[in-house]
Design a protein around this motif. Structure first.
Motif, PDB file in Angstrom:
ATOM      1  N   ASP A   1       0.934  -1.369  -0.014  1.00 40.71           N
ATOM      2  CA  ASP A   1       0.142  -0.029   0.071  1.00 40.71           C
ATOM      3  C   ASP A   1       0.790   1.315   0.014  1.00 40.71           C
ATOM      4  OD1 ASP A   1      -2.500  -1.412  -0.131  1.00 40.71           O
ATOM      5  OD2 ASP A   1      -2.471  -1.668   2.000  1.00 40.71           O
ATOM      6  N   ASP A   2       1.979   1.267   0.734  1.00 40.39           N
ATOM      7  CA  ASP A   2       2.837   2.480   0.889  1.00 40.39           C
ATOM      8  C   ASP A   2       3.395   2.432  -0.576  1.00 40.39           C
ATOM      9  OD1 ASP A   2       2.257   2.693   3.433  1.00 40.39           O
ATOM     10  OD2 ASP A   2       4.047   1.819   4.257  1.00 40.39           O
TER      11      ASP A   2
ATOM     12  N   GLN B   1       1.077   4.140  -3.009  1.00 42.42           N
ATOM     13  CA  GLN B   1       0.824   5.599  -2.857  1.00 42.42           C
ATOM     14  C   GLN B   1       2.103   6.292  -3.387  1.00 42.42           C
ATOM     15  OE1 GLN B   1       0.156   6.404   1.223  1.00 42.42           O
ATOM     16  NE2 GLN B   1      -0.276   8.612   0.904  1.00 42.42           N
ATOM     17  N   GLU B   2       3.047   5.694  -3.115  1.00 40.42           N
ATOM     18  CA  GLU B   2       4.290   6.488  -3.712  1.00 40.42           C
ATOM     19  C   GLU B   2       4.501   6.429  -5.427  1.00 40.42           C
ATOM     20  OE1 GLU B   2       9.118   6.295  -3.602  1.00 40.42           O
ATOM     21  OE2 GLU B   2       8.083   5.566  -1.728  1.00 40.42           O
TER      22      GLU B   2
END
Length: 109
Positions: free
Chosen positions: A95-96, A99-100
């Motif tokens: 998820d991180d 997002q990036e």
């Protein structure tokens, strides 16, 4: 019932452009020299369920022998939950990373 993709401020549009479609992603990966590409299927963004992917690509794909466009040796999809498990096993947070990836930030810069 299909759902429109979320509004993309960068393109100032409420519908997905060609650059968001799976065909473009595979084509661009090949142009960049990738041997293979794996798309993480997200029903909320694709606006169609996993079953459509599963039933659409179960046969061999055929290409013209004189087609000069670069082609991937392997191109496939993976379910979001399975991708999360694989990333977690590698000590990464999917998820991180997603997002990036949605930013203009250049990794390592």
């Amino acid at each position: 019932m299909s759902r429109r993709p979320p509004t993309r401020k960068f393109f100032k549009a409420e519908s997905m452009t060609y650059y968001g479609r799976w065909t473009y992603k595979f084509e661009e990966a090949a142009r960049k020299g990738a041997v293979g590409a794996l798309i993480i299927h997200r029903t909320d963004l694709a606006s169609y369920p996993w079953q459509v992917v599963r039933s659409s690509w179960s046969n061999e794909q055929v290409y013209l022998s004189n087609d000069r466009d670069p082609k991937l040796q392997a191109a496939s999809w993976i379910q979001l939950d399975v991708a999360r498990q694989l990333f977690a096993a590698a000590g990464l947070k999917l998820d991180d990373m997603m997002q990036e990836a949605g930013t203009r930030k250049i990794q390592g810069a």
